[in-house]
Design a protein around this motif. Sequence first.
Motif, PDB file in Angstrom:
ATOM      1  N   TYR A  37       0.829  -1.204   0.000  1.00 38.13           N
ATOM      2  CA  TYR A  37       0.000   0.000   0.000  1.00 38.13           C
ATOM      3  C   TYR A  37       0.865   1.257   0.000  1.00 38.13           C
ATOM      4  O   TYR A  37       0.627   2.187  -0.764  1.00 38.13           O
ATOM      5  CB  TYR A  37      -0.937  -0.004   1.208  1.00 38.13           C
ATOM      6  N   ARG A  41       0.222   3.924  -3.014  1.00 42.68           N
ATOM      7  CA  ARG A  41      -0.815   4.870  -2.624  1.00 42.68           C
ATOM      8  C   ARG A  41      -0.677   6.248  -3.247  1.00 42.68           C
ATOM      9  O   ARG A  41      -1.650   6.983  -3.377  1.00 42.68           O
ATOM     10  CB  ARG A  41      -0.861   4.991  -1.111  1.00 42.68           C
ATOM     11  N   GLU A  53      -4.913   7.348  -2.972  1.00 44.84           N
ATOM     12  CA  GLU A  53      -5.218   7.377  -1.544  1.00 44.84           C
ATOM     13  C   GLU A  53      -6.146   8.539  -1.213  1.00 44.84           C
ATOM     14  O   GLU A  53      -7.148   8.367  -0.511  1.00 44.84           O
ATOM     15  CB  GLU A  53      -3.935   7.502  -0.727  1.00 44.84           C
TER      16      GLU A  53
END
Length: 154
Positions: A37, A41, A53
Amino acid sequence: MTLGLINANPVVHAKKERIARSEDFHGDDAVDPLEIYDFVRDIRDPEHPYSLEQLSVLSEESITVDEKLGRILITFTPTIQHCSMATVIGLCLRVKLKHFFPPHYKVDIKVSPGSHANEDSVNKQLNDKERVAAAMENPNLRQLVDECLYSSEL
């Protein structure tokens, strides 16, 4: 930003603080969903100057890892049901992750169930090696993907 935005006024969220990492991923370590992530992101949305994100297209919970099977599943949620950029977002994720994992990992990228009007079609395109390769040979599409990836690194 392109003219004629499909979602001209997306909801924008604050960026989360980066997770401090002692080492980079080396390929022989266990795969950490939060590390994945953190790596993806900041990809910029193809239509907006915000990251995946910030638009809540991607979240920490949207990445799952099955170490036993060597599978990684990334699901993302387009900002609207008829997002014309869903395949571009998926391509950006795939290109950014391409060299991040050892070859024995299989990475699946899908839209979240019920989040896109053409969910099955988008998922099929994003996980078909030949379609992905053909898409990345298109110079205009490749430039758009590169812009989303490289602007995220600034």
